[in-house]
Design a protein around this motif. Sequence first.
Motif, mmCIF file in Angstrom:
data_model
loop_
_atom_site.group_PDB
_atom_site.id
_atom_site.type_symbol
_atom_site.label_atom_id
_atom_site.label_comp_id
_atom_site.label_asym_id
_atom_site.label_seq_id
_atom_site.Cartn_x
_atom_site.Cartn_y
_atom_site.Cartn_z
ATOM 1 N N SER A 246 119.216 50.534 29.464
ATOM 2 C CA SER A 246 120.525 50.417 28.822
ATOM 3 C C SER A 246 121.505 51.441 29.376
ATOM 4 O O SER A 246 121.151 52.598 29.617
ATOM 5 C CB SER A 246 120.392 50.616 27.305
ATOM 6 O OG SER A 246 121.655 50.659 26.687
ATOM 7 N N ALA A 247 122.748 51.004 29.558
ATOM 8 C CA ALA A 247 123.805 51.902 30.033
ATOM 9 C C ALA A 247 124.332 52.792 28.913
ATOM 10 O O ALA A 247 125.030 53.769 29.171
ATOM 11 C CB ALA A 247 124.959 51.088 30.631
ATOM 12 N N ASP A 248 124.021 52.447 27.679
ATOM 13 C CA ASP A 248 124.413 53.231 26.501
ATOM 14 C C ASP A 248 125.919 53.482 26.442
ATOM 15 O O ASP A 248 126.383 54.612 26.262
ATOM 16 C CB ASP A 248 123.649 54.561 26.468
ATOM 17 C CG ASP A 248 122.150 54.361 26.301
ATOM 18 O OD1 ASP A 248 121.763 53.347 25.681
ATOM 19 O OD2 ASP A 248 121.372 55.192 26.802
ATOM 20 N N LEU A 249 126.678 52.429 26.592
ATOM 21 C CA LEU A 249 128.140 52.526 26.561
ATOM 22 C C LEU A 249 128.631 52.349 25.119
ATOM 23 O O LEU A 249 129.199 51.318 24.760
ATOM 24 C CB LEU A 249 128.753 51.470 27.477
ATOM 25 C CG LEU A 249 128.278 51.495 28.935
ATOM 26 C CD1 LEU A 249 128.903 50.357 29.726
ATOM 27 C CD2 LEU A 249 128.617 52.840 29.578
ATOM 28 N N THR A 250 128.414 53.344 24.305
ATOM 29 C CA THR A 250 128.724 53.242 22.886
ATOM 30 C C THR A 250 130.203 53.427 22.575
ATOM 31 O O THR A 250 130.677 53.008 21.525
ATOM 32 C CB THR A 250 127.920 54.283 22.087
ATOM 33 O OG1 THR A 250 128.177 55.589 22.616
ATOM 34 C CG2 THR A 250 126.427 53.995 22.189
ATOM 35 N N ASP A 251 130.938 54.027 23.477
ATOM 36 C CA ASP A 251 132.370 54.251 23.285
ATOM 37 C C ASP A 251 133.144 53.081 23.905
ATOM 38 O O ASP A 251 132.783 52.570 24.972
ATOM 39 C CB ASP A 251 132.780 55.571 23.956
ATOM 40 C CG ASP A 251 134.269 55.811 23.876
ATOM 41 O OD1 ASP A 251 134.971 55.532 24.873
ATOM 42 O OD2 ASP A 251 134.735 56.274 22.833
ATOM 43 N N GLU A 252 134.224 52.660 23.251
ATOM 44 C CA GLU A 252 135.001 51.508 23.726
ATOM 45 C C GLU A 252 135.546 51.721 25.126
ATOM 46 O O GLU A 252 135.493 50.824 25.980
ATOM 47 C CB GLU A 252 136.156 51.220 22.764
ATOM 48 C CG GLU A 252 136.993 50.012 23.184
ATOM 49 C CD GLU A 252 138.145 49.739 22.227
ATOM 50 O OE1 GLU A 252 139.014 48.922 22.565
ATOM 51 O OE2 GLU A 252 138.181 50.363 21.137
ATOM 52 N N THR A 253 136.060 52.915 25.384
ATOM 53 C CA THR A 253 136.605 53.206 26.718
ATOM 54 C C THR A 253 135.518 53.146 27.773
ATOM 55 O O THR A 253 135.713 52.596 28.870
ATOM 56 C CB THR A 253 137.267 54.599 26.730
ATOM 57 O OG1 THR A 253 138.303 54.643 25.737
ATOM 58 C CG2 THR A 253 137.868 54.889 28.094
ATOM 59 N N GLU A 254 134.345 53.711 27.444
ATOM 60 C CA GLU A 254 133.213 53.656 28.364
ATOM 61 C C GLU A 254 132.781 52.213 28.618
ATOM 62 O O GLU A 254 132.477 51.831 29.755
ATOM 63 C CB GLU A 254 132.020 54.430 27.784
ATOM 64 C CG GLU A 254 132.185 55.936 27.741
ATOM 65 C CD GLU A 254 130.959 56.614 27.137
ATOM 66 O OE1 GLU A 254 130.819 57.837 27.326
ATOM 67 O OE2 GLU A 254 130.150 55.933 26.480
ATOM 68 N N TRP A 255 132.765 51.447 27.560
ATOM 69 C CA TRP A 255 132.328 50.054 27.675
ATOM 70 C C TRP A 255 133.265 49.273 28.589
ATOM 71 O O TRP A 255 132.818 48.543 29.482
ATOM 72 C CB TRP A 255 132.276 49.414 26.291
ATOM 73 C CG TRP A 255 131.586 48.073 26.266
ATOM 74 C CD1 TRP A 255 130.257 47.844 26.090
ATOM 75 C CD2 TRP A 255 132.199 46.786 26.416
ATOM 76 N NE1 TRP A 255 129.996 46.489 26.121
ATOM 77 C CE2 TRP A 255 131.166 45.818 26.323
ATOM 78 C CE3 TRP A 255 133.513 46.357 26.623
ATOM 79 C CZ2 TRP A 255 131.414 44.442 26.428
ATOM 80 C CZ3 TRP A 255 133.761 44.982 26.735
ATOM 81 C CH2 TRP A 255 132.727 44.052 26.634
ATOM 82 N N ASN A 256 134.558 49.440 28.372
ATOM 83 C CA ASN A 256 135.533 48.737 29.206
ATOM 84 C C ASN A 256 135.354 49.086 30.682
ATOM 85 O O ASN A 256 135.341 48.212 31.550
ATOM 86 C CB ASN A 256 136.955 49.077 28.760
ATOM 87 C CG ASN A 256 137.292 48.495 27.397
ATOM 88 O OD1 ASN A 256 136.585 47.622 26.889
ATOM 89 N ND2 ASN A 256 138.371 48.972 26.806
ATOM 90 N N ALA A 257 135.195 50.377 30.937
ATOM 91 C CA ALA A 257 135.027 50.821 32.326
ATOM 92 C C ALA A 257 133.717 50.294 32.914
ATOM 93 O O ALA A 257 133.670 49.842 34.065
ATOM 94 C CB ALA A 257 135.059 52.347 32.382
ATOM 95 N N GLY A 258 132.647 50.332 32.106
ATOM 96 C CA GLY A 258 131.349 49.874 32.563
ATOM 97 C C GLY A 258 131.333 48.400 32.909
ATOM 98 O O GLY A 258 130.680 47.963 33.869
ATOM 99 N N MET A 259 132.070 47.609 32.147
ATOM 100 C CA MET A 259 132.161 46.179 32.433
ATOM 101 C C MET A 259 132.934 45.926 33.721
ATOM 102 O O MET A 259 132.604 45.056 34.519
ATOM 103 C CB MET A 259 132.870 45.444 31.281
ATOM 104 C CG MET A 259 132.084 45.408 29.996
ATOM 105 S SD MET A 259 130.492 44.585 30.168
ATOM 106 C CE MET A 259 129.425 45.827 29.474
ATOM 107 N N ASN A 260 133.970 46.703 33.927
ATOM 108 C CA ASN A 260 134.847 46.465 35.089
ATOM 109 C C ASN A 260 134.259 46.988 36.392
ATOM 110 O O ASN A 260 134.540 46.450 37.466
ATOM 111 C CB ASN A 260 136.214 47.110 34.836
ATOM 112 C CG ASN A 260 137.299 46.525 35.718
ATOM 113 O OD1 ASN A 260 137.350 45.313 35.939
ATOM 114 N ND2 ASN A 260 138.178 47.384 36.230
ATOM 115 N N ASN A 261 133.418 48.048 36.325
ATOM 116 C CA ASN A 261 132.898 48.642 37.561
ATOM 117 C C ASN A 261 131.480 48.187 37.915
ATOM 118 O O ASN A 261 130.865 48.713 38.840
ATOM 119 C CB ASN A 261 132.971 50.176 37.503
ATOM 120 C CG ASN A 261 132.089 50.767 36.404
ATOM 121 O OD1 ASN A 261 131.118 50.160 35.964
ATOM 122 N ND2 ASN A 261 132.439 51.973 35.946
ATOM 123 N N GLY A 262 130.963 47.224 37.173
ATOM 124 C CA GLY A 262 129.654 46.679 37.517
ATOM 125 C C GLY A 262 128.475 47.513 37.043
ATOM 126 O O GLY A 262 127.359 47.335 37.534
#
Length: 422
Positions: A246-262
């Motif tokens: 798991s990438a553990d993207l619990t923060d919204e900003t982190e999640w958005n960035a994680g989705m966009n950068n692969g």
Amino acid sequence: MGKKKVFSILATLILVFSMIGCSKSSSSEGGKDKDGKITLTLWYWNRSIDDDLIKKVNEQFPDINIKAQKIDGGEYKTKLQTALTTGTGAPDIVGLNDWVTEFLPNHDKFVNLLDYGADKVKDDYLDWKWNYGLTPDGKNLIALPMDTGPTALFYREDLFAQAGLPTDPEEVSKELATWDDYIAAGEKLGAATDAKMFDTLNRVFTQSISQSDHAYFDENDNFIGDSGAIKEAWDRAVTIHEKGLSADLTDETEWNAGMNNGQVASFIGAVWVKNILKDAAPDTAGKWRIARAPGGDGNNGGSFIGILKSSKYPEEAYKVIEWMMNPENQLQSYVTMDLFPSTPSIFEDPKMSSPEEFFGNEETTKVFSESAKNVKPRYFGVDFSRVNSIYSDALTDLAKQGGDPKKAWDDVLKNVEKELSR
């Protein structure tokens, strides 16, 4: 005591009692105007109901005027609870989110829609959705279904290809049919790419529960969250955590960035996540696909609409909400606002599905329609939200801070016991 002081006290008492009287008489803000036109008040939150649909009510019912108030989603539930408790300032018609079951014990505050013929339109709706607004004894229906939140697997076709995984939606659905299949694919993807298969432990936990026919409570409101589907969902999230998938993207900003950068190759999400993903990851347009979710179909979200007992015009209010939520209007709300219908008769309508460029021109609605048809009925209970937050917070802490999963589980059960004893 002087006469002036006595007079002052009496005047104050008269004012207080007159205010109380006004308070009681203003339990509903609806009424008739000078032309004899009925005014019905409506509470809803942003994007829960199509604003154009609300405007059309006045055209459909010339003798009715809808006074709609859009309330901030973060304040909505509390404002409604306050109105029910105080009996003042309440609307005639009220939107209810997926926490509708928490209000079933207060069914005496709502109009029983079965008294106005709601049973005649029951077959228009998905059974499991209809039953969420029904009291356990089946005698009171406090709300009609609005939209739903069927779930599916969102995945990056290009990252799956790099890992040697299937890429066609039907093949993905077939080969990643179970959670064990999904986890094994995550290990394979992790060995071949820099991406993680899962975005958060919380999503794994939440979506696992959504696929089950049980949650934290049985139909008698006995807590069962220490075993069964809940324990299985918890153990699954822990396994994924321990395997580092798991990438553990619990923060919204982190999640958005994680989705966009692969950074993330897939996640199970509701149909309404499509627009969130498009906004979060514009650079990935055309790379995403949708398949049936590993582990089975589920639902996450969706709303309802009911009438409060304080309304002076329940019959007219019922005619309005029955019309607003008919299949034709639900279809239009999907076309204009992506509010996925709870009326399966329109799932095959051409307006429901078209190629979506962001998802490689896949017609994703077909996948979500099948998911919606196969959701398992599940009992939530009045304390679902309170208990669920305890589990969610613990998984967030585990993802971010590490620690012993066994201790975390034991602490969750202790905290739940404490919360439920209040």
